[in-house]
Scaffold this motif. Structure first.
Motif, PDB file in Angstrom:
ATOM      1  N   THR A  55       0.833  -1.200   0.000  1.00  0.00           N
ATOM      2  CA  THR A  55       0.000   0.000   0.000  1.00  0.00           C
ATOM      3  C   THR A  55       0.870   1.253   0.000  1.00  0.00           C
ATOM      4  N   LEU A  56       0.468   2.246  -0.787  1.00  0.00           N
ATOM      5  CA  LEU A  56       1.181   3.516  -0.875  1.00  0.00           C
ATOM      6  C   LEU A  56       0.282   4.632  -0.348  1.00  0.00           C
ATOM      7  N   ILE A  57       0.832   5.452   0.531  1.00  0.00           N
ATOM      8  CA  ILE A  57       0.129   6.617   1.071  1.00  0.00           C
ATOM      9  C   ILE A  57       0.864   7.860   0.582  1.00  0.00           C
ATOM     10  N   THR A  58       0.143   8.747  -0.106  1.00  0.00           N
ATOM     11  CA  THR A  58       0.774   9.931  -0.686  1.00  0.00           C
ATOM     12  C   THR A  58       0.145  11.194  -0.129  1.00  0.00           C
ATOM     13  N   GLY A  59       1.000  12.195   0.093  1.00  0.00           N
ATOM     14  CA  GLY A  59       0.580  13.478   0.639  1.00  0.00           C
ATOM     15  C   GLY A  59       1.813  14.256   1.039  1.00  0.00           C
ATOM     16  N   PRO A  60       1.762  15.001   2.133  1.00  0.00           N
ATOM     17  CA  PRO A  60       2.955  15.718   2.596  1.00  0.00           C
ATOM     18  C   PRO A  60       4.145  14.784   2.823  1.00  0.00           C
ATOM     19  N   ARG A  61       3.878  13.544   3.220  1.00  0.00           N
ATOM     20  CA  ARG A  61       4.904  12.504   3.305  1.00  0.00           C
ATOM     21  C   ARG A  61       4.507  11.372   2.360  1.00  0.00           C
ATOM     22  N   GLU A  82       5.764   4.113 -12.315  1.00  0.00           N
ATOM     23  CA  GLU A  82       4.552   4.493 -13.040  1.00  0.00           C
ATOM     24  C   GLU A  82       3.829   5.644 -12.355  1.00  0.00           C
ATOM     25  N   ARG A  83       4.056   5.790 -11.063  1.00  0.00           N
ATOM     26  CA  ARG A  83       3.441   6.873 -10.294  1.00  0.00           C
ATOM     27  C   ARG A  83       4.398   8.046 -10.109  1.00  0.00           C
ATOM     28  N   GLY A  84       5.509   8.017 -10.861  1.00  0.00           N
ATOM     29  CA  GLY A  84       6.456   9.119 -10.818  1.00  0.00           C
ATOM     30  C   GLY A  84       7.357   9.117  -9.608  1.00  0.00           C
ATOM     31  N   LEU A  85       7.539   7.948  -8.993  1.00  0.00           N
ATOM     32  CA  LEU A  85       8.322   7.855  -7.757  1.00  0.00           C
ATOM     33  C   LEU A  85       9.529   6.957  -7.924  1.00  0.00           C
ATOM     34  N   GLU A  86      10.628   7.377  -7.333  1.00  0.00           N
ATOM     35  CA  GLU A  86      11.831   6.566  -7.209  1.00  0.00           C
ATOM     36  C   GLU A  86      11.976   6.163  -5.739  1.00  0.00           C
ATOM     37  N   PRO A  87      12.773   5.121  -5.436  1.00  0.00           N
ATOM     38  CA  PRO A  87      12.934   4.712  -4.034  1.00  0.00           C
ATOM     39  C   PRO A  87      13.331   5.844  -3.104  1.00  0.00           C
ATOM     40  N   GLY A  88      14.158   6.780  -3.581  1.00  0.00           N
ATOM     41  CA  GLY A  88      14.585   7.884  -2.739  1.00  0.00           C
ATOM     42  C   GLY A  88      13.488   8.876  -2.399  1.00  0.00           C
ATOM     43  N   ASP A  89      12.346   8.778  -3.094  1.00  0.00           N
ATOM     44  CA  ASP A  89      11.230   9.678  -2.811  1.00  0.00           C
ATOM     45  C   ASP A  89      10.392   9.205  -1.630  1.00  0.00           C
ATOM     46  N   ILE A  90      10.585   7.975  -1.204  1.00  0.00           N
ATOM     47  CA  ILE A  90       9.789   7.413  -0.118  1.00  0.00           C
ATOM     48  C   ILE A  90      10.344   7.906   1.217  1.00  0.00           C
ATOM     49  N   ASN A  91       9.506   8.564   2.007  1.00  0.00           N
ATOM     50  CA  ASN A  91       9.949   9.118   3.290  1.00  0.00           C
ATOM     51  C   ASN A  91       9.897   8.102   4.422  1.00  0.00           C
ATOM     52  N   PHE A  92       8.862   7.262   4.436  1.00  0.00           N
ATOM     53  CA  PHE A  92       8.691   6.255   5.472  1.00  0.00           C
ATOM     54  C   PHE A  92       8.346   4.917   4.824  1.00  0.00           C
ATOM     55  N   VAL A  93       8.956   3.855   5.327  1.00  0.00           N
ATOM     56  CA  VAL A  93       8.545   2.498   4.975  1.00  0.00           C
ATOM     57  C   VAL A  93       8.115   1.815   6.256  1.00  0.00           C
TER      58      VAL A  93
END
Length: 221
Positions: A55-61, A82-93
């Motif tokens: 699951t992906l949660i998108t917003g300020p983080r 496909e959603r315009g994200l690279e691994p470095g864009d993820i703030n929290f896992v």
């Protein structure tokens, strides 16, 4: 252990599975998207095939909840791209618990804050928290990581407020699927504790995203 299209009752709570065509829950400031629906399928030789919901949660983080098994590596990278994200864009896992079908790709996100069970770390630095004492860890006023033990010793769920569907709970294996009824007990380290966690989830969430099935809506009488 996959859910059916029928309604299910848990005491005073009624649950209704949502369609595969409804994996996204938009909102302000956060939206929730199911990138992959988990499954658990019994095999004729007594084994079973399983993979966890991603699951992906998108917003300020940008928050990724569970990464699937290591066999999902290419799928996960492609889906994020496909959603315009690279691994470095993820703030929290967030790994809802430590089973391999839920945390198999943590190494793809070395710059993210990692929350796995009750451990919160950034690189090799571990942050103090009170998850083990039953207190939520707030990412911000809209998103919280909440302890939901029972399936394993240190399960967590992620609560997202303010979506178009209301409060969404990404629950890991707190719920296997909408229609898990009593089958979840066979997979539970502590069924009595998990039953309390499940009741709290049903009391507070409008939609629950389970570990091995489609999201489902909670209706309260």
């Amino acid at each position: 252990m996959m859910g059916t299209d029928s309604e299910v009752f848990f005491g005073q709570f009624q649950t209704v599975p949502l369609s595969e065509c409804q994996p996204d829950f938009s909102g302000q400031p956060y939206s929730v998207s199911v990138l992959k629906v988990g499954y658990c399928l019994s095999q004729t030789d007594g084994t079973y095939r399983a993979d966890g919901t991603i699951t992906l949660i998108t917003g300020p983080r940008i928050i990724l909840v569970d990464t699937g098994g290591p066999w999902n590596r290419d799928f996960l990278l492609m889906t994020l791209k496909e959603r315009g994200l690279e691994p470095g864009d993820i703030n929290f896992v967030v790994g809802t618990h430590g089973h391999s079908d839920h945390v198999g790709n943590l190494s793809l996100f070395p710059t993210a804050v990692m929350i796995v069970g009750y451990d919160i770390s950034e690189g090799d630095t571990y942050r103090l928290n009170k998850l083990a004492e039953g207190h939520a860890y707030s990412i911000d006023e809209h998103v919280s990581v909440v302890p939901s033990p029972g399936h394993s010793g240190q399960d967590v769920s992620v609560q997202v407020k303010g979506t178009s569907a209301g409060t969404v709970l990404v629950a890991g294996d707190l719920f296997e699927c909408c229609s898990d009824e009593d089958s979840w007990r066979d997979l539970s380290m502590n069924p009595a504790v998990q039953e309390v966690s499940r009741h709290e989830a049903l009391r507070t969430a409008d939609v629950i995203i389970p570990g091995h099935g489609l999201p489902f809506r909670v209706l309260r009488n």
